[in-house]
Design a protein around this motif. Structure first.
Motif, PDB file in Angstrom:
ATOM      1  N   ALA A 195       2.674  -1.042 -12.624  1.00 44.51           N
ATOM      2  CA  ALA A 195       1.023   0.205 -13.200  1.00 44.51           C
ATOM      3  C   ALA A 195       1.242   0.480 -14.804  1.00 44.51           C
ATOM      4  N   VAL A 196       2.969   0.702 -15.001  1.00 39.95           N
ATOM      5  CA  VAL A 196       3.038   1.093 -16.393  1.00 39.95           C
ATOM      6  C   VAL A 196       3.015   0.435 -17.344  1.00 39.95           C
ATOM      7  N   GLU A 197       2.757  -1.047 -16.953  1.00 39.14           N
ATOM      8  CA  GLU A 197       2.772  -1.691 -18.487  1.00 39.14           C
ATOM      9  C   GLU A 197       1.187  -2.543 -18.202  1.00 39.14           C
ATOM     10  N   ARG A 198       0.802  -2.650 -16.999  1.00 40.58           N
ATOM     11  CA  ARG A 198      -0.765  -2.491 -16.782  1.00 40.58           C
ATOM     12  C   ARG A 198      -1.940  -1.562 -17.635  1.00 40.58           C
ATOM     13  N   VAL A 199      -1.332  -0.327 -17.856  1.00 43.78           N
ATOM     14  CA  VAL A 199      -2.352   1.251 -17.663  1.00 43.78           C
ATOM     15  C   VAL A 199      -1.553   1.098 -19.876  1.00 43.78           C
ATOM     16  N   ALA A 200      -0.541   0.580 -19.810  1.00 44.94           N
ATOM     17  CA  ALA A 200       0.149   0.440 -20.989  1.00 44.94           C
ATOM     18  C   ALA A 200      -0.611   0.017 -22.443  1.00 44.94           C
ATOM     19  N   GLN A 201      -1.279  -1.454 -22.140  1.00 44.22           N
ATOM     20  CA  GLN A 201      -1.474  -2.740 -22.054  1.00 44.22           C
ATOM     21  C   GLN A 201      -2.988  -3.012 -22.382  1.00 44.22           C
ATOM     22  N   GLU A 202      -3.659  -1.994 -20.897  1.00 44.49           N
ATOM     23  CA  GLU A 202      -4.804  -2.944 -20.719  1.00 44.49           C
ATOM     24  C   GLU A 202      -5.811  -1.587 -20.540  1.00 44.49           C
ATOM     25  N   GLY A 203      -5.761  -0.562 -19.910  1.00 47.09           N
ATOM     26  CA  GLY A 203      -5.894   0.869 -20.126  1.00 47.09           C
ATOM     27  C   GLY A 203      -5.991   1.385 -18.554  1.00 47.09           C
ATOM     28  N   ILE A 204      -6.133   0.726 -17.874  1.00 40.25           N
ATOM     29  CA  ILE A 204      -6.092   0.550 -16.436  1.00 40.25           C
ATOM     30  C   ILE A 204      -5.667   0.118 -15.372  1.00 40.25           C
ATOM     31  N   TYR A 205      -5.002  -0.018 -14.515  1.00 39.37           N
ATOM     32  CA  TYR A 205      -4.110  -0.186 -13.247  1.00 39.37           C
ATOM     33  C   TYR A 205      -5.126  -0.088 -11.657  1.00 39.37           C
ATOM     34  N   PHE A 206      -5.732  -1.670 -10.929  1.00 37.20           N
ATOM     35  CA  PHE A 206      -6.050  -0.406  -9.677  1.00 37.20           C
ATOM     36  C   PHE A 206      -5.231  -1.695  -8.507  1.00 37.20           C
ATOM     37  N   ARG A 207      -4.651  -1.300  -7.302  1.00 35.68           N
ATOM     38  CA  ARG A 207      -4.420  -1.118  -6.301  1.00 35.68           C
ATOM     39  C   ARG A 207      -5.755  -2.219  -5.587  1.00 35.68           C
ATOM     40  N   ASP A 208      -5.289  -2.366  -4.128  1.00 38.11           N
ATOM     41  CA  ASP A 208      -7.191  -3.113  -3.591  1.00 38.11           C
ATOM     42  C   ASP A 208      -7.577  -1.396  -2.639  1.00 38.11           C
ATOM     43  N   TYR A 209      -7.187  -0.562  -2.764  1.00 36.90           N
ATOM     44  CA  TYR A 209      -7.851   0.821  -1.881  1.00 36.90           C
ATOM     45  C   TYR A 209      -7.954   0.811  -2.819  1.00 36.90           C
ATOM     46  N   VAL A 210      -7.866   1.175  -3.915  1.00 38.19           N
ATOM     47  CA  VAL A 210      -9.004   2.285  -5.302  1.00 38.19           C
ATOM     48  C   VAL A 210      -9.985   0.829  -5.440  1.00 38.19           C
ATOM     49  N   SER A 211      -9.711  -0.170  -5.277  1.00 43.02           N
ATOM     50  CA  SER A 211     -11.094  -0.857  -5.388  1.00 43.02           C
ATOM     51  C   SER A 211     -11.880  -0.805  -4.968  1.00 43.02           C
ATOM     52  N   LYS A 212     -11.106  -0.818  -3.195  1.00 46.43           N
ATOM     53  CA  LYS A 212     -12.229  -0.566  -2.045  1.00 46.43           C
ATOM     54  C   LYS A 212     -13.372   1.129  -1.891  1.00 46.43           C
ATOM     55  N   ALA A 213     -11.876   2.044  -2.564  1.00 47.89           N
ATOM     56  CA  ALA A 213     -12.468   3.428  -2.476  1.00 47.89           C
ATOM     57  C   ALA A 213     -13.790   3.753  -3.704  1.00 47.89           C
ATOM     58  N   LEU A 214     -13.187   2.751  -4.945  1.00 46.26           N
ATOM     59  CA  LEU A 214     -14.471   3.459  -6.309  1.00 46.26           C
ATOM     60  C   LEU A 214     -16.126   1.662  -5.484  1.00 46.26           C
ATOM     61  N   LEU A 215     -15.468   0.958  -5.219  1.00 43.43           N
ATOM     62  CA  LEU A 215     -16.624   0.187  -4.422  1.00 43.43           C
ATOM     63  C   LEU A 215     -17.987   0.491  -3.556  1.00 43.43           C
ATOM     64  N   LYS A 216     -16.858   1.601  -2.527  1.00 46.45           N
ATOM     65  CA  LYS A 216     -18.090   2.251  -1.607  1.00 46.45           C
ATOM     66  C   LYS A 216     -18.228   3.920  -1.962  1.00 46.45           C
ATOM     67  N   GLY A 217     -17.884   4.384  -2.824  1.00 39.51           N
ATOM     68  CA  GLY A 217     -18.166   5.303  -3.763  1.00 39.51           C
ATOM     69  C   GLY A 217     -19.515   4.477  -4.413  1.00 39.51           C
ATOM     70  N   GLY A 218     -19.462   4.273  -5.276  1.00 43.31           N
ATOM     71  CA  GLY A 218     -20.918   3.258  -5.877  1.00 43.31           C
ATOM     72  C   GLY A 218     -21.818   2.650  -5.054  1.00 43.31           C
ATOM     73  N   ARG A 219     -21.524   2.277  -4.079  1.00 39.83           N
ATOM     74  CA  ARG A 219     -22.611   1.910  -2.971  1.00 39.83           C
ATOM     75  C   ARG A 219     -23.694   2.938  -2.536  1.00 39.83           C
ATOM     76  N   GLN A 220     -22.775   3.915  -2.193  1.00 39.25           N
ATOM     77  CA  GLN A 220     -22.927   4.747  -1.819  1.00 39.25           C
ATOM     78  C   GLN A 220     -24.208   5.629  -3.029  1.00 39.25           C
ATOM     79  N   LYS A 221     -23.865   5.616  -4.256  1.00 37.76           N
ATOM     80  CA  LYS A 221     -24.455   6.217  -5.169  1.00 37.76           C
ATOM     81  C   LYS A 221     -25.181   5.228  -5.884  1.00 37.76           C
ATOM     82  N   SER A 222     -25.683   4.219  -5.892  1.00 41.20           N
ATOM     83  CA  SER A 222     -26.305   3.093  -6.570  1.00 41.20           C
ATOM     84  C   SER A 222     -27.595   3.121  -5.687  1.00 41.20           C
TER      85      SER A 222
END
Length: 216
Positions: free
Chosen positions: A119-146
């Motif tokens: 996570a530290v390496e990815r965030v420093a290099q790419e600016g973001i790091y997701f675990r599967d539960y983060v992706s699911k939470a974002l997708l769930k929230g995105g579907r509700q809004k869209s």
């Protein structure tokens, strides 16, 4: 001996034993440099004024100044600093809120040590790091809004859409370049173009935009 500059890290958690465990986990990598520790947000900003860092591993629940308040102030005053939030709770609403506030990553406190280092390496290099539960939470929230509405934003080319979808799947620029048979520089160009078109300040904003608008 590595020729790269070590990633400067701050650990912010009110539990000394937990901070010590994190320090031990990160000390195994010569590319990491834990610059300082703090027990709350107030202590963190007092140290940050004299000891700059690249990545902050920040607990959500702390006394005096908690992680959410600290995150908001970091993004306001030090937008270049990446923040990985820590919590005991896998809560969709909390994850969405923290990512909306500018967190670059989100980890549960019982993660495997290798996940923390990645996570530290990815965030420093790419600016973001997701675990599967983060992706699911974002997708769930995105579907509700869209509400599954058709996309009506700025025109995005097919190649840009491909790059965006791969970014949302946690692939690095190098990995995206290999998958699409293009150079990493070209990937970066597409990413900058996407940020300009969508008004996103960083990759986190770009991912949130993609999710909210049903692009992924």
């Amino acid at each position: 001996m590595t020729s790269t500059t070590p990633i400067r890290i701050a650990l912010v958690d009110d539990q000394k034993l937990f901070r010590g465990g994190l320090r031990m986990i990160l000390s195994d990598n010569e590319n990491f440099n834990v610059v300082f520790e703090a027990g709350n947000g107030k202590q963190f900003f007092e140290r940050l004024a004299f000891e700059p860092v690249d990545v902050v591993i920040l607990d959500v629940e702390m006394p005096i100044m908690d992680g959410i308040e600290t995150l908001k102030l970091i993004k306001e005053k030090y937008p270049e600093v990446h923040v990985i939030m820590l919590t005991m709770h896998d809560n969709d609403r909390l994850i969405n809120h923290l990512m909306q506030e500018g967190a670059s990553g989100f980890l549960l406190k019982d993660e495997n040590p290798e996940v923390v280092r990645t996570a530290v390496e990815r965030v420093a290099q790419e600016g973001i790091y997701f675990r599967d539960y983060v992706s699911k939470a974002l997708l769930k929230g995105g579907r509700q809004k869209s509400d599954s509405a058709s996309y009506g934003g700025p025109e995005i080319t097919e190649r840009e859409r491909q790059v965006l979808c791969l970014i949302c799947q946690e692939f690095t620029s190098k990995e995206i370049a290999e998958k699409l048979f293009i150079s990493a520089r070209t990937v970066e160009g597409h990413r900058r173009s996407l940020q300009d078109k969508t008004g996103s300040r960083n990759i986190v904003g770009l991912v949130l935009y993609a999710v909210k608008n049903g692009i992924v």
